[in-house]
Design an enzyme around this catalytic site. Structure first.
Site, PDB file in Angstrom:
ATOM      1  N   CYS A  77      26.185 -81.469  30.532  1.00  0.00           N
ATOM      2  CA  CYS A  77      27.582 -81.252  30.155  1.00  0.00           C
ATOM      3  C   CYS A  77      27.853 -81.765  28.734  1.00  0.00           C
ATOM      4  CB  CYS A  77      28.527 -81.848  31.204  1.00  0.00           C
ATOM      5  SG  CYS A  77      30.229 -81.237  31.027  1.00  0.00           S
ATOM      6  N   HIS A 175      27.003 -79.107  35.984  1.00  0.00           N
ATOM      7  CA  HIS A 175      26.672 -80.415  36.557  1.00  0.00           C
ATOM      8  C   HIS A 175      25.695 -80.241  37.717  1.00  0.00           C
ATOM      9  CE1 HIS A 175      29.467 -83.064  34.440  1.00  0.00           C
ATOM     10  NE2 HIS A 175      30.237 -81.996  34.355  1.00  0.00           N
ATOM     11  N   GLU A 177      24.221 -82.490  39.304  1.00  0.00           N
ATOM     12  CA  GLU A 177      24.485 -83.556  40.280  1.00  0.00           C
ATOM     13  C   GLU A 177      25.650 -83.227  41.207  1.00  0.00           C
ATOM     14  OE1 GLU A 177      27.263 -84.712  36.897  1.00  0.00           O
ATOM     15  OE2 GLU A 177      25.381 -83.614  37.120  1.00  0.00           O
TER      16      GLU A 177
END
Length: 193
Positions: A77, A175, A177
């Site tokens: 990001c 993202h 994650e």
């Protein structure tokens, strides 16, 4: 294997740590130069604003270290955007690893920031092998235009770089994650490079 996450004022370090923990990896969170240089892989996360973050990186002299890292490095990001040359966000000179600008989305018809799930297009790199799905979670108002560095694209308002690569540097706008099983697979693929 030693996985290091660059410690600075990024907002998403804990969620990256948890995502790696789910893969059975205990990363270290550090701003120590020797720890970062000796790691097998380095992750450069980021949630925040470009100029403030670059100022913080300069205070820690990480702006000098990061471009010189020799092992695989993954920017996430804002981490991806800061690896570029320049960001329109508060007129910010960035790290210059990628000779690419970061520009603001412009639209009267779409919500900005681009927030939510969107699919990858032309994802052709070892980072994207064996993905269960090509939908990733995005939250951003600025983007890197498609260029020779682009290894995956996404369309929102216009085509933009969902991922870029140069030498040992990889970066993703989304993202991983927060992108479920497919995001976990991308992190796993990066660790296994």
């Amino acid at each position: 294997m030693k996985i290091a996450i660059i410690k600075y004022n990024a907002g998403n370090t804990q969620s990256v740590i948890f995502a790696l923990n789910r893969l059975g990896i205990e990363p270290i969170l550090t701003d120590d130069f020797e720890e970062l240089k000796s790691a097998d892989k380095v992750i450069f996360p980021g949630v925040g604003e470009a100029s403030t973050t670059m100022k913080h990186l300069k205070e820690l002299h990480l702006n000098e270290l990061i471009p010189d890292l020799k092992q695989p490095v993954l920017g996430i990001c804002l981490g991806m955007q800061l690896m570029c040359k320049y960001s329109e966000e508060n007129d910010t000179e960035c790290l210059g690893i990628f000779d690419a600008p970061v520009v603001k989305f412009k639209s009267e018809d779409h919500k900005i920031p681009h927030m939510g799930w969107n699919n990858l297009v032309d994802a052709d790199n070892e980072l994207f092998k064996t993905l269960p799905d090509d939908h990733m979670y995005f939250v951003h108002s600025y983007y890197v235009p498609v260029s020779a560095y682009t290894i995956a694209k996404t369309d929102y308002i216009n085509n933009f770089s969902a991922a870029i690569k140069k030498d040992n540097f990889y970066a993703v706008q989304f993202h991983p994650e927060k992108s479920g099983a497919q995001g976990s697979q991308i992190l796993k693929n990066f660790i296994e490079l």
